[in-house]
Design a protein around this motif. Structure first.
Motif, short mmCIF file in Angstrom:
data_model
loop_
_atom_site.label_atom_id
_atom_site.label_comp_id
_atom_site.label_asym_id
_atom_site.label_seq_id
_atom_site.Cartn_x
_atom_site.Cartn_y
_atom_site.Cartn_z
N VAL A 193 90.09 38.66 45.51
CA VAL A 193 89.72 37.69 44.73
C VAL A 193 91.29 38.07 43.88
CG1 VAL A 193 89.54 35.88 43.15
CG2 VAL A 193 88.16 36.84 44.70
N PRO A 194 92.65 37.13 43.93
CA PRO A 194 93.54 37.43 43.41
C PRO A 194 93.51 37.40 42.11
CG PRO A 194 94.22 36.06 44.71
CD PRO A 194 92.55 36.31 44.99
N ALA A 195 93.86 38.25 41.14
CA ALA A 195 93.77 38.59 39.23
C ALA A 195 93.76 37.47 39.14
CB ALA A 195 94.82 39.89 39.52
N GLU A 196 95.34 36.74 39.46
CA GLU A 196 95.44 35.37 38.62
C GLU A 196 94.11 34.21 39.29
OE1 GLU A 196 98.07 35.21 42.67
OE2 GLU A 196 97.07 37.00 40.90
N GLY A 245 85.47 42.51 28.94
CA GLY A 245 84.36 42.99 29.75
C GLY A 245 83.50 43.14 31.09
N GLY A 246 82.30 43.88 31.36
CA GLY A 246 82.56 43.64 33.01
C GLY A 246 81.72 41.99 33.02
N ASP A 247 81.42 41.03 32.51
CA ASP A 247 81.89 40.13 32.99
C ASP A 247 83.15 39.32 33.84
OD1 ASP A 247 79.61 40.06 32.31
OD2 ASP A 247 79.12 39.35 30.43
N LEU A 248 83.24 38.62 34.56
CA LEU A 248 84.53 38.57 35.81
C LEU A 248 83.80 36.92 36.47
CD1 LEU A 248 86.74 39.14 36.92
CD2 LEU A 248 85.92 39.81 39.02
N ALA A 249 84.42 36.16 35.56
CA ALA A 249 84.80 34.59 36.18
C ALA A 249 86.12 33.96 36.98
CB ALA A 249 84.62 33.60 34.72
N VAL A 250 85.41 33.88 38.56
CA VAL A 250 86.56 33.76 39.56
C VAL A 250 86.54 31.98 39.69
CG1 VAL A 250 86.34 34.19 41.98
CG2 VAL A 250 85.49 35.35 40.64
N PHE A 251 87.68 31.97 39.74
CA PHE A 251 88.34 30.05 39.52
C PHE A 251 88.16 30.16 40.85
CE2 PHE A 251 88.89 32.15 36.04
CZ PHE A 251 88.10 31.43 34.73
N GLU A 252 88.40 30.36 42.47
CA GLU A 252 88.93 30.39 43.28
C GLU A 252 88.13 30.93 44.51
OE1 GLU A 252 92.87 32.21 46.21
OE2 GLU A 252 92.95 31.02 44.09
N ALA A 253 87.53 30.64 45.21
CA ALA A 253 86.55 30.39 46.73
C ALA A 253 87.54 31.18 47.37
CB ALA A 253 86.21 29.12 47.18
N VAL A 254 87.66 33.00 47.86
CA VAL A 254 87.73 33.15 49.45
C VAL A 254 86.92 33.35 50.69
CG1 VAL A 254 89.43 34.43 48.04
CG2 VAL A 254 87.68 34.91 48.03
N GLY A 274 93.86 42.36 41.88
CA GLY A 274 92.86 41.72 41.96
C GLY A 274 91.06 42.13 42.12
N TYR A 275 90.55 41.69 43.07
CA TYR A 275 89.30 41.95 42.90
C TYR A 275 88.60 42.16 44.48
CZ TYR A 275 89.15 42.03 37.58
OH TYR A 275 89.53 42.62 36.29
#
Length: 406
Positions: A114-117, A123-132, A67-68
């Motif tokens: 944050v898990p990859a799923e 590109g260089g932008d990342l949308a994160v759908f889960e708060a960790v 993940g990230y």
């Protein structure tokens, strides 16, 4: 009736199995020698000096998912409807994330992964759908094993998984007890190494017992078959008193040629001759000059039963270990197993399953000490203790898989 009682039949008295074993173990003095061996050579060895962790496991903060790596605060409130937006970079700081893989070191500045799923990258932008929260999907330093943690105490018989842990904590050679040294002395007339003529028998007991000794953590010295009377047996026993235990095979019954217990008694002490054990009633136990002597019957099955019941625990005690319990399988008998009250009986069985967890045990032989095939072709044995008169057909029993244990 307790283990100190005796069962009369054939011999003048038969000692109960538990009492006989205790007498043997009382004559055992554990070995005091040790050696240092590399972990790769220590499988099955017994720890002599406690093993502590030289370093923590893990040694660094480690990621547990692909993940990230992020700062947890940057994901606060993130959801499917309202994702957090981060930039993917090589370092982690406010508003950025770094790609990581399972087991990699957590980058400086990050405190969660944050898990990859739970992301979507463009590109260089990342949308994160889960708060960790802080620490999510991260193993802390020493979370598995802390530096200096006690791993294994003396007396532990090391297993492959133990040795993997020893290597993981950076431990070098480990100090283990010397293997107990056992001599194996087959006795008898007409016993040959190979190609028997009429009236001769191939020697198998000595080889079998020597292999069990190696499996049970000892070092076996297998001697040639001793024949020729009491003087030859006496010389063979005296020759091997520098070993930790002497094991003789054959010559333990009550016939004219069954001289081994008398020879041992002339050199030292025989404290058990005749055990309420089927097969294996003629087993004898003694000691000469502080060296235990285990006298096993000549019939192959009685020899094996006696070795498991007496030699195996003696080797464990000599090596500062405890014998591990036999693995067992629960099964239902397909037919009854008879047993004489007061005698511990070992009924060899085969085990079959129906694929749905139901197992049945079929006796291959409940009597007789000479049919080696009844052991070799069995999956284990059912132990009928002294207080029982056998087991009925369809009764649930525990099958001891004695041959599969060390």
């Amino acid at each position: 009736m307790d283990d100190s009682d005796h069962h009369r039949a054939g011999f003048e008295t038969y000692a109960r199995t538990g009492a006989a074993r205790r007498q043997l173990l009382a004559a055992v003095t554990p070995t005091d020698g040790t050696e240092r061996v590399e972990p790769r050579r220590a499988d099955g060895r017994v720890v002599a000096t406690a093993i502590d962790a030289d370093r923590p496991v893990p040694r660094y903060e480690r990621t547990t998912v692909d993940g990230y790596a992020v700062r947890a605060g940057d994901t606060f409130g993130a959801s499917e409807r309202s994702p957090a937006s981060l930039r993917v970079t090589d370092t982690v700081r406010a508003g950025t994330a770094t790609r990581v893989h399972t087991g990699s070191e957590l980058p400086a500045g990050a405190d969660a992964v944050v898990p990859a799923e739970a992301t979507d990258r463009a590109g260089g932008d990342l949308a994160v759908f889960e708060a960790v929260p802080e620490g999510r999907n991260v193993k802390a330093v020493g979370e598995d094993v802390a530096e200096g943690q006690r791993l294994f105490e003396p007396g532990r018989r090391l297993r492959p998984s133990d040795l993997g842990l020893v290597r993981a904590v950076g431990h070098g050679p480990v100090e283990v007890y010397d293997r107990p040294r056992a001599s194996v002395v087959p006795t008898g007339e007409g016993i040959v190494e190979s190609d028997p003529a009429t009236g001769e028998t191939v020697e198998t007991n000595g080889r079998t017992v020597a292999q069990y000794i190696e499996r049970w953590g000892g070092e076996a010295t297998r001697r040639e078959v001793v024949s020729g009377g009491a003087d030859a047996v006496r010389a063979a026993v005296e020759r091997d008193l520098d070993h930790d235990v002497v094991v003789t095979i054959g010559g333990t019954s009550v016939g004219e040629r069954d001289i081994v217990p008398d020879v041992v008694a002339s050199l030292g002490e025989v404290f058990v001759h005749g055990v309420a054990l089927a097969p294996g009633r003629s087993a004898a136990l003694g000691a000469v000059d502080g060296t235990p002597v285990v006298m096993l019957p000549g019939p192959p099955v009685g020899c094996i039963v006696g070795a498991v019941q007496f030699l195996r625990p003696a080797l464990a005690a000599l090596g500062h270990a405890s014998p591990t319990p036999h693995p067992t399988t629960e099964a239902r008998l397909t037919r009854k197993v008879p047993s004489e009250p007061g005698v511990r009986t070992f009924a060899r069985v085969t085990v079959e399953g129906d694929g749905e967890g139901t197992r049945t045990a079929t006796p291959t032989r409940t009597e007789g000490a000479g049919a080696l095939s009844s052991v070799a072709l069995a999956d284990g044995w059912v132990v009928v203790r002294e207080e029982r008169e056998g087991y009925a057909a369809d009764e649930a029993v525990a099958v001891e898989e004695w041959e599969g244990c060390a």
